[in-house]
Design a protein around this motif. Structure first.
Motif, PDB file in Angstrom:
ATOM      1  N   ILE A  87      15.098  13.535  24.758  1.00 52.66           N
ATOM      2  CA  ILE A  87      16.514  13.915  24.792  1.00 52.66           C
ATOM      3  C   ILE A  87      16.787  14.919  23.669  1.00 52.66           C
ATOM      4  O   ILE A  87      16.409  14.679  22.523  1.00 52.66           O
ATOM      5  CB  ILE A  87      17.416  12.684  24.597  1.00 52.66           C
ATOM      6  N   SER A  88      17.477  16.004  24.010  1.00 58.58           N
ATOM      7  CA  SER A  88      17.908  16.978  23.001  1.00 58.58           C
ATOM      8  C   SER A  88      19.365  16.712  22.652  1.00 58.58           C
ATOM      9  O   SER A  88      20.224  16.685  23.544  1.00 58.58           O
ATOM     10  CB  SER A  88      17.753  18.405  23.536  1.00 58.58           C
ATOM     11  N   LEU A  89      19.619  16.496  21.379  1.00 56.51           N
ATOM     12  CA  LEU A  89      20.975  16.222  20.893  1.00 56.51           C
ATOM     13  C   LEU A  89      21.473  17.379  20.044  1.00 56.51           C
ATOM     14  O   LEU A  89      20.683  18.067  19.390  1.00 56.51           O
ATOM     15  CB  LEU A  89      20.993  14.945  20.044  1.00 56.51           C
ATOM     16  N   ALA A  90      22.780  17.573  20.018  1.00 55.23           N
ATOM     17  CA  ALA A  90      23.411  18.550  19.131  1.00 55.23           C
ATOM     18  C   ALA A  90      23.684  17.864  17.791  1.00 55.23           C
ATOM     19  O   ALA A  90      24.415  16.864  17.757  1.00 55.23           O
ATOM     20  CB  ALA A  90      24.709  19.054  19.746  1.00 55.23           C
ATOM     21  N   PRO A  91      23.111  18.359  16.704  1.00 53.61           N
ATOM     22  CA  PRO A  91      23.285  17.697  15.399  1.00 53.61           C
ATOM     23  C   PRO A  91      24.745  17.465  15.026  1.00 53.61           C
ATOM     24  O   PRO A  91      25.076  16.431  14.444  1.00 53.61           O
ATOM     25  CB  PRO A  91      22.614  18.651  14.415  1.00 53.61           C
ATOM     26  N   GLU A  92      25.621  18.394  15.375  1.00 51.52           N
ATOM     27  CA  GLU A  92      27.030  18.278  14.977  1.00 51.52           C
ATOM     28  C   GLU A  92      27.741  17.123  15.680  1.00 51.52           C
ATOM     29  O   GLU A  92      28.823  16.725  15.271  1.00 51.52           O
ATOM     30  CB  GLU A  92      27.781  19.595  15.207  1.00 51.52           C
ATOM     31  N   GLN A  93      27.148  16.543  16.710  1.00 56.00           N
ATOM     32  CA  GLN A  93      27.769  15.393  17.390  1.00 56.00           C
ATOM     33  C   GLN A  93      27.421  14.064  16.716  1.00 56.00           C
ATOM     34  O   GLN A  93      27.994  13.038  17.052  1.00 56.00           O
ATOM     35  CB  GLN A  93      27.353  15.362  18.855  1.00 56.00           C
ATOM     36  N   GLY A  94      26.491  14.076  15.786  1.00 57.67           N
ATOM     37  CA  GLY A  94      26.094  12.844  15.121  1.00 57.67           C
ATOM     38  C   GLY A  94      27.087  12.409  14.065  1.00 57.67           C
ATOM     39  O   GLY A  94      27.693  13.224  13.384  1.00 57.67           O
ATOM     40  N   GLU A  95      27.239  11.102  13.964  1.00 62.36           N
ATOM     41  CA  GLU A  95      28.087  10.508  12.924  1.00 62.36           C
ATOM     42  C   GLU A  95      27.209   9.582  12.090  1.00 62.36           C
ATOM     43  O   GLU A  95      26.587   8.662  12.629  1.00 62.36           O
ATOM     44  CB  GLU A  95      29.225   9.713  13.550  1.00 62.36           C
ATOM     45  N   LEU A  96      27.159   9.819  10.782  1.00 63.28           N
ATOM     46  CA  LEU A  96      26.423   8.941   9.886  1.00 63.28           C
ATOM     47  C   LEU A  96      27.252   7.676   9.695  1.00 63.28           C
ATOM     48  O   LEU A  96      28.339   7.715   9.112  1.00 63.28           O
ATOM     49  CB  LEU A  96      26.153   9.622   8.551  1.00 63.28           C
ATOM     50  N   LEU A  97      26.750   6.545  10.216  1.00 69.95           N
ATOM     51  CA  LEU A  97      27.488   5.281  10.120  1.00 69.95           C
ATOM     52  C   LEU A  97      27.375   4.689   8.729  1.00 69.95           C
ATOM     53  O   LEU A  97      28.360   4.223   8.161  1.00 69.95           O
ATOM     54  CB  LEU A  97      26.978   4.284  11.160  1.00 69.95           C
ATOM     55  N   PHE A  98      26.177   4.670   8.172  1.00 70.76           N
ATOM     56  CA  PHE A  98      25.973   4.194   6.810  1.00 70.76           C
ATOM     57  C   PHE A  98      24.559   4.518   6.352  1.00 70.76           C
ATOM     58  O   PHE A  98      23.693   4.894   7.144  1.00 70.76           O
ATOM     59  CB  PHE A  98      26.259   2.696   6.660  1.00 70.76           C
ATOM     60  N   SER A  99      24.343   4.357   5.067  1.00 70.10           N
ATOM     61  CA  SER A  99      23.042   4.563   4.450  1.00 70.10           C
ATOM     62  C   SER A  99      22.801   3.392   3.512  1.00 70.10           C
ATOM     63  O   SER A  99      23.728   2.920   2.859  1.00 70.10           O
ATOM     64  CB  SER A  99      23.044   5.885   3.673  1.00 70.10           C
ATOM     65  N   THR A 100      21.557   2.915   3.468  1.00 66.76           N
ATOM     66  CA  THR A 100      21.231   1.794   2.584  1.00 66.76           C
ATOM     67  C   THR A 100      19.797   1.935   2.074  1.00 66.76           C
ATOM     68  O   THR A 100      18.945   2.522   2.747  1.00 66.76           O
ATOM     69  CB  THR A 100      21.424   0.439   3.313  1.00 66.76           C
ATOM     70  N   VAL A 101      19.557   1.394   0.902  1.00 69.29           N
ATOM     71  CA  VAL A 101      18.203   1.374   0.340  1.00 69.29           C
ATOM     72  C   VAL A 101      17.559   0.047   0.716  1.00 69.29           C
ATOM     73  O   VAL A 101      18.148  -1.014   0.521  1.00 69.29           O
ATOM     74  CB  VAL A 101      18.243   1.533  -1.194  1.00 69.29           C
ATOM     75  N   ARG A 102      16.352   0.129   1.285  1.00 73.21           N
ATOM     76  CA  ARG A 102      15.613  -1.088   1.660  1.00 73.21           C
ATOM     77  C   ARG A 102      14.287  -1.083   0.883  1.00 73.21           C
ATOM     78  O   ARG A 102      13.315  -0.486   1.323  1.00 73.21           O
ATOM     79  CB  ARG A 102      15.328  -1.120   3.163  1.00 73.21           C
ATOM     80  N   ASP A 103      14.291  -1.735  -0.270  1.00 71.10           N
ATOM     81  CA  ASP A 103      13.066  -1.798  -1.057  1.00 71.10           C
ATOM     82  C   ASP A 103      12.117  -2.825  -0.432  1.00 71.10           C
ATOM     83  O   ASP A 103      10.989  -2.505  -0.066  1.00 71.10           O
ATOM     84  CB  ASP A 103      13.388  -2.156  -2.504  1.00 71.10           C
ATOM     85  N   TRP A 104      12.601  -4.071  -0.289  1.00 73.47           N
ATOM     86  CA  TRP A 104      11.811  -5.151   0.325  1.00 73.47           C
ATOM     87  C   TRP A 104      12.627  -5.777   1.441  1.00 73.47           C
ATOM     88  O   TRP A 104      13.816  -6.018   1.270  1.00 73.47           O
ATOM     89  CB  TRP A 104      11.461  -6.221  -0.705  1.00 73.47           C
ATOM     90  N   VAL A 105      11.999  -6.060   2.573  1.00 74.49           N
ATOM     91  CA  VAL A 105      12.655  -6.727   3.695  1.00 74.49           C
ATOM     92  C   VAL A 105      11.734  -7.843   4.165  1.00 74.49           C
ATOM     93  O   VAL A 105      10.582  -7.591   4.523  1.00 74.49           O
ATOM     94  CB  VAL A 105      12.942  -5.749   4.861  1.00 74.49           C
ATOM     95  N   ASP A 106      12.231  -9.081   4.144  1.00 75.07           N
ATOM     96  CA  ASP A 106      11.449 -10.240   4.588  1.00 75.07           C
ATOM     97  C   ASP A 106      10.063 -10.286   3.942  1.00 75.07           C
ATOM     98  O   ASP A 106       9.059 -10.542   4.603  1.00 75.07           O
ATOM     99  CB  ASP A 106      11.314 -10.249   6.117  1.00 75.07           C
ATOM    100  N   GLY A 107      10.021 -10.019   2.629  1.00 77.71           N
ATOM    101  CA  GLY A 107       8.767 -10.105   1.883  1.00 77.71           C
ATOM    102  C   GLY A 107       7.821  -8.928   2.075  1.00 77.71           C
ATOM    103  O   GLY A 107       6.701  -8.939   1.569  1.00 77.71           O
ATOM    104  N   ARG A 108       8.265  -7.890   2.764  1.00 75.80           N
ATOM    105  CA  ARG A 108       7.408  -6.725   3.010  1.00 75.80           C
ATOM    106  C   ARG A 108       8.067  -5.485   2.400  1.00 75.80           C
ATOM    107  O   ARG A 108       9.262  -5.267   2.568  1.00 75.80           O
ATOM    108  CB  ARG A 108       7.253  -6.540   4.519  1.00 75.80           C
ATOM    109  N   ARG A 109       7.293  -4.677   1.695  1.00 82.06           N
ATOM    110  CA  ARG A 109       7.856  -3.472   1.071  1.00 82.06           C
ATOM    111  C   ARG A 109       8.129  -2.413   2.118  1.00 82.06           C
ATOM    112  O   ARG A 109       7.239  -1.961   2.819  1.00 82.06           O
ATOM    113  CB  ARG A 109       6.907  -2.909   0.013  1.00 82.06           C
ATOM    114  N   PHE A 110       9.388  -2.049   2.263  1.00 85.71           N
ATOM    115  CA  PHE A 110       9.773  -0.946   3.135  1.00 85.71           C
ATOM    116  C   PHE A 110       9.819   0.354   2.333  1.00 85.71           C
ATOM    117  O   PHE A 110       9.365   1.377   2.789  1.00 85.71           O
ATOM    118  CB  PHE A 110      11.137  -1.219   3.779  1.00 85.71           C
TER     119      PHE A 110
END
Length: 166
Positions: A87-110
């Motif tokens: 699928i080809s998307l137009a970048p200007e149609q995207g909405e950034l919902l949120f951003s988060t840092v995930r260092d460790w998730v469920d004991g695994r380093r992301f």
């Protein structure tokens, strides 16, 4: 060989790069995107990972992946959707919902900074134009996504989609 730019926890690009598969340096992060394609009915296009994927084979998920060296978040998001769904998307149609840092998730380093994007979309995927990471797609509402998360059919690290938007 896939290369990623490395960032500090505060999203400052360090000038260093990382090769996928090698151990990520402690205290540094790479950029990852998840992309939710939403139709006018409020459903999301989810995809089933191919059987040969090294992690989560045949599980359902949203499109996503690592942003490559030299890309910004939106460029990586548009590329991932093209690669995985054809699928080809137009970048200007995207909405950034949120951003988060995930260092460790469920004991695994992301070790990543996750940007979650949403795009309006109401067509179907074109897996014939995709790169083979996905074997099927379908539309699902939030209640079905919640059921799939609870049953283990959907990749568990996507549970944030059920939280109310701020």
């Amino acid at each position: 060989m896939e290369r990623w730019d490395l960032y500090t926890r505060d999203r400052v690009k360090t000038g260093q790069t990382h090769i996928r598969g090698e151990k990520l340096p402690e205290g540094l992060f790479h950029l990852v995107v998840h992309i939710w394609l939403k139709n006018p009915k409020g459903q999301y296009l989810i995809s089933q990972r191919s059987a040969d994927r090294p992690t989560f084979p045949l599980m359902w998920e949203t499109t996503g992946g690592s942003v490559l060296q030299g890309e910004d978040s939106i460029t990586g998001a548009v590329r991932e959707v093209r690669e995985e769904l054809g699928i080809s998307l137009a970048p200007e149609q995207g909405e950034l919902l949120f951003s988060t840092v995930r260092d460790w998730v469920d004991g695994r380093r992301f070790g990543d900074i996750l940007d979650v994007w949403e795009f309006p979309f109401e067509e179907e995927a074109d897996l014939g134009k995709a790169e083979g990471e996905v074997c099927d797609t379908r539309w699902a509402g939030l209640s079905e996504i919640e059921r799939m998360l609870e049953s283990g059919e959907l990749v568990g690290t996507l549970s944030y989609i059920l939280k109310p938007k701020a």
